[in-house]
Design a protein around this motif. Sequence first.
Motif, PDB file in Angstrom:
ATOM      1  N   HIS A 170     -30.759  13.558 -30.104  1.00 25.96           N
ATOM      2  CA  HIS A 170     -32.017  13.271 -29.628  1.00 25.96           C
ATOM      3  C   HIS A 170     -31.756  13.439 -28.064  1.00 25.96           C
ATOM      4  O   HIS A 170     -32.776  13.921 -27.413  1.00 25.96           O
ATOM      5  N   THR A 171     -30.676  13.345 -27.462  1.00 27.51           N
ATOM      6  CA  THR A 171     -30.302  13.733 -26.291  1.00 27.51           C
ATOM      7  C   THR A 171     -28.696  14.450 -26.262  1.00 27.51           C
ATOM      8  O   THR A 171     -28.009  14.210 -27.222  1.00 27.51           O
ATOM      9  N   GLN A 172     -28.420  14.885 -25.228  1.00 27.01           N
ATOM     10  CA  GLN A 172     -27.018  15.556 -24.920  1.00 27.01           C
ATOM     11  C   GLN A 172     -25.983  14.409 -24.962  1.00 27.01           C
ATOM     12  O   GLN A 172     -24.917  14.528 -25.738  1.00 27.01           O
ATOM     13  N   ASP A 173     -26.309  13.210 -24.660  1.00 29.78           N
ATOM     14  CA  ASP A 173     -25.282  12.244 -24.303  1.00 29.78           C
ATOM     15  C   ASP A 173     -25.307  11.120 -25.689  1.00 29.78           C
ATOM     16  O   ASP A 173     -24.321  10.162 -25.547  1.00 29.78           O
ATOM     17  N   ASN A 174     -26.162  11.014 -26.547  1.00 27.13           N
ATOM     18  CA  ASN A 174     -26.238  10.154 -27.586  1.00 27.13           C
ATOM     19  C   ASN A 174     -24.967   9.758 -28.390  1.00 27.13           C
ATOM     20  O   ASN A 174     -24.388  10.605 -28.733  1.00 27.13           O
ATOM     21  N   ILE A 175     -24.774   8.501 -28.465  1.00 25.84           N
ATOM     22  CA  ILE A 175     -23.691   7.817 -29.406  1.00 25.84           C
ATOM     23  C   ILE A 175     -24.180   7.052 -30.592  1.00 25.84           C
ATOM     24  O   ILE A 175     -25.338   6.750 -30.529  1.00 25.84           O
ATOM     25  N   VAL A 176     -23.501   6.506 -31.262  1.00 25.50           N
ATOM     26  CA  VAL A 176     -23.795   5.510 -32.296  1.00 25.50           C
ATOM     27  C   VAL A 176     -22.753   4.510 -32.181  1.00 25.50           C
ATOM     28  O   VAL A 176     -21.382   4.687 -31.555  1.00 25.50           O
ATOM     29  N   SER A 177     -22.896   3.208 -32.426  1.00 30.99           N
ATOM     30  CA  SER A 177     -22.064   1.968 -32.597  1.00 30.99           C
ATOM     31  C   SER A 177     -21.920   1.692 -33.900  1.00 30.99           C
ATOM     32  O   SER A 177     -22.993   1.310 -34.716  1.00 30.99           O
TER      33      SER A 177
END
Length: 258
Positions: A170-177
């Motif tokens: 979705h973006t360059q920086d997206n993470i998941v938790s």
Amino acid sequence: MIKKVLFKWIVFCVFTVCVSSCVERTEFDPDAYVRPLEIVKLSENNYQYISYLKLSQSNFYPCNGYVYISDGEAVVFDSPIDETSASQLIHFLQNELKVELKGVIVNHFHADAAGGLEAFAKANIPSYASSITAQILHNDAVEITYPFETKQELKVGSTVVENTYFGPAHTQDNIVSYIPDEHLLYGGCMIKSLYAGKGNLEDAYVQQWPETVGKIKEAYPEVQVVIPGHGGKGDARLLDYTIELFSDDTTDYSHNLE
């Protein structure tokens, strides 16, 4: 005569309630063009909140957030979209639920994940995000307390929360938790609810999107609950749906690879 008196009394009562609701405002009451924060109790340890991104004067887009509680400690996944809504959430957790806020985890740099971060900073609540997110927000004078490169573990009560960067989507920086004890994945805007469209692609890396979500699916084979950034929560099928949704995209997004 009695009917007329009763009618006047009902009108007066309704008018009084309306006037009171207009006059007796609190610091958290939204103005006429703002939707209020909604908080939904999923279980004793799990709360989902919804804040609303204003797209036009009469159009609001619901944005998911999540709160996890363990042994009197809590962590917030994504900030509400503005400082007022974030302050309301903090007040609810600290004063109504009486929990200690260990931090706020920022999924990516967009307003529906980071818009209310200043409220957390003012309350001395630490923030966690990828180093890429931290750099982007730093350019806007917003600071992340604990940035990380690839993986980060956060202790909340007796539970460990895993924050991981798997790659752009979705973006360059997206993470998941991920919360192993709950088999729960907070995917944010990278993960789509069932039958949702592709959404905002302004900062997207669409060609890498299926690969990134594929890595997430492989890393968490026991996931049972998935919370997307928008729309209804679900299970691992949300990962499959997201992969399928973007796998057939042939649009040239090479400008996002610079």
